[in-house]
Design an enzyme around this catalytic site. Sequence first.
Site, PDB file in Angstrom:
ATOM      1  CD  GLU B  49      -3.134  -0.941   2.109  1.00  0.00           C
ATOM      2  OE1 GLU B  49      -3.779   0.103   2.140  1.00  0.00           O
ATOM      3  OE2 GLU B  49      -3.317  -1.902   2.881  1.00  0.00           O
ATOM      4  CB  THR B  54      -1.336   4.272  -7.319  1.00  0.00           C
ATOM      5  OG1 THR B  54      -2.048   3.456  -6.403  1.00  0.00           O
ATOM      6  CG2 THR B  54      -2.170   5.474  -7.685  1.00  0.00           C
ATOM      7  NE  ARG B 183      -4.347  -2.224  -1.129  1.00  0.00           N
ATOM      8  CZ  ARG B 183      -3.161  -2.656  -1.527  1.00  0.00           C
ATOM      9  NH1 ARG B 183      -2.559  -2.095  -2.559  1.00  0.00           N
ATOM     10  NH2 ARG B 183      -2.559  -3.629  -0.893  1.00  0.00           N
ATOM     11  CG  ASP B 206       3.399  -2.606  -9.874  1.00  0.00           C
ATOM     12  OD1 ASP B 206       3.917  -2.232  -8.802  1.00  0.00           O
ATOM     13  OD2 ASP B 206       2.172  -2.787 -10.007  1.00  0.00           O
ATOM     14  CD  GLN B 210       0.223  -6.324   0.622  1.00  0.00           C
ATOM     15  OE1 GLN B 210       0.364  -6.563  -0.560  1.00  0.00           O
ATOM     16  NE2 GLN B 210      -0.388  -5.233   1.067  1.00  0.00           N
TER      17      GLN B 210
END
Lengths: 500, 358
Positions: B49, B54, B183, B206, B210
């Site tokens: 996150e 994005t 998300r 990309d 996590q």
Amino acid sequence: MNNTTSTSSQIGSPSDKPHSPITSGSHLNLPPNQISTQVSNKKVVTIASPTTTKPTVTQSQVNLVNPSESGRSGSSFSQSKITLRTCCGVVELTSMKLACLLGMMVTVVGLVVLAAVAIAAFITASSKSTDILIAVGKVTSLFESSNSLVLKYTFVGAAADLSMYNSYQFNYKNSTQEMKTLLQTILRNLDDASIQKTFNSTSIEASNTLDSLNSQTMIMVFQDQKADAQAKISSDSYNTILKTFEGGLDQLVSFVQTKEKEKDTQVLAITLVQLVVIVVSLFVILPIIVFVFTYAINRDSLYLDKIRRANAIMLMDTMEDDGLRALFKIHCEKEKSVENYLLLEKIQYFRSLCERSLDLQMRLFGDNNVLSDISSDISGDSAQSSKKKKESPLEKEYAEVEAKKYEVAFEIFTEFLEVTGDMAVNISHVLVDAVKDKLDKFNDKQIETLPEDMFNILEKETCLVMMDTHHRFKQSLAFQREMKIDKIKVDKLKKKKVDF
Amino acid sequence: MGNIVVSPHDKEGQHHMMATPTSNNPNGGSAATAKNKSEITVLLLGAGESGKSTLFKQVQFFHGVGITHDQERIELIEIVRLNVLENAKNLVAATQHLNIPIEQPENRETAKLIINSLNTNDLEDPSWSKRLYSLWKDAGIQKAYENREKFQLYDSTEYLFENLDRICSDKYVPTVVDVIRTRTKTIGITDMKFDVGDGKQLRLVDVGGQRNERRKWIHFFNTVDAVVFLTSLSEFDLNLYEDNGYWRVKESLRVFNEVVNNALFYKVPFVLLFNKRDLFEKKIATKSFSKYFSGFNEAEEKNPVACIEYMTKLFLNEITEHPLDTVSVKTLSAIDHDNSKQVFEEVKQFIMTQQHRE
């Protein structure tokens, strides 16, 4: 950046503070089957449990994206058809197609009418009225100027003055010649025979006669016969010729004016016709355009809906098709996300064991009844031993399947769910805890069997996470080739696989 | 390059995603010899996150691929709606956990449905737009939202609830902004390539952020030409999604430390992007920054520049091996198209300049 000063990193974690983040469902203590309800029912069916909900919903969804339907109209309006037999075959026209055809025909007819009107307007506009009027103006001017030269010379000219005579003669001839040229031009431009004849017999004849008289007059002045010359230009015959010339021009102007009035009337009529054609065309075409546009938007929505539904089932379609599944696995390996794929496979295997277990339970339950009936007239001991003999293989298999279920569930937990697992997937710890809770309860004999739906949410979550991957798979060459060519050699593709 | 050993855990049970060269070569291998390569590989790294995907989506959008097309975005309807449901459910759950009652009776009914039966298909019905919006505006929910650092909630919550009238429609097609703000957890590794002039291509990679995803980063470590490390400024009061008891800032610092000091990256240009500046500025207006950083001057805690400077020092202090002159630090609001474009252009220029310097 090199001069960065050191900062003491006395930082405190929120976990040191009264801070206990929660995640969805964690504090509600919802069992997994309840939590699962938050996810779309459609999605549940399409990307999850194939054994529970697959047949009915899948079928309906597949129907929705049936390619044969996609080319058909999506509303009752467009489905009412008119069949026409033509020399080229049978043509089926829906109302929509008819409306479009009508619109096109009206447009074509309108365009033809407008073209005809435009041609008429062109012909009308191509008449040379303006040129004639301009020429008449010039002729009048030249006529007046040459006449004034003659008049002036007649009254002020000196006899036997050759230079003066030559000067006047030269100017007069120039003006007259130019005037005659213009008169011929006017005559040529006249498209009406009667006015041509009139103009020729009046103005042109008069100009020639007048030229002759004027030349004679000027010679008379030069030869010292001024009085005779003055009498000549003041004579009635001379004035008659002048009036004949002017009358011819006046007739011509009147003719042109009349013609212009007619032209105005024609232009008005043409404009009116154009307006009528445009209005009629708009009246007919505009509703059709609005209608077709609205229909197209609705149609677009229908397609979007179909695409949406198609997208929703795609992952399951892929997983159900052996060829696509193999390709998808290769794609996942390429993107380093094969653990999610393997997890789905493992969950499917777990579910197949659950089905087997359920089947065995049913058979055990049924056999019990049968056995009790058969053994009703036999003594208790022999009946018991017979029952044991007949039940034991099923019970044994059932126990084995349950053990296998636990083994597979435990593998899923240790390999895929535990953060330390070799193939740990990216999921919330809440889901991990829910699975762990089930395993613990089974171990502690709190539950007799592991529930079939214990990985449902996990499966859905994994499918959702894999949507991006699956989307890229669909864009991949391998997928597109598979969709176009039925017999694709997966093994060959595997061999050709390029390392990411 | 020497052999690579991947150590899945350290002594504290934390994941290491790093490759550790076993040779004694201080430069750690051949990672940064890309001067003459026609392809420059740039890795987007960072904890979960932090905004890697994005930014990746924004870069795709600059180059007219991916979500630029309606067809691509249609596939994300389910994800957007699922985001709405997740947020709604988390907020309702938070009201119970924080013992904040939902005030209006009709909103309590809606909350029950959200927990028990609402699914994404239901959101095709426009009536849910009003119901969910009414719930969102409920004083109890708003109070829970004010305490959102105490539970997991997506950054886009407010945006999604303010756009329910569009989302709750059977004709809904997500906009580019919807997709950017939605998300989705990234799994695996994806990349895109685009021309950067001089006959060179930039390959942007990309990855998932996590813990379980980090082990996959190693696949690119020996070919990487530049690293863009993202960290979220607004996470200073949040814990991890995958480990609720673990502070996100601590995790980011740890991951940054392991990446930036990896021997394979000694000669690699390194960009540290502090993302979510927009959210951060909003957050420090109402939350205490100094509460989480005892070394920070409390008087400055409403000053975003001072806070960012402090965070910058905090991260730069983690750099023990990497030459600082090949490190660039920038702030970013990845959801802002123009800002992303500008910052990414600067990042690209920095990387290209560093490549030429080599």
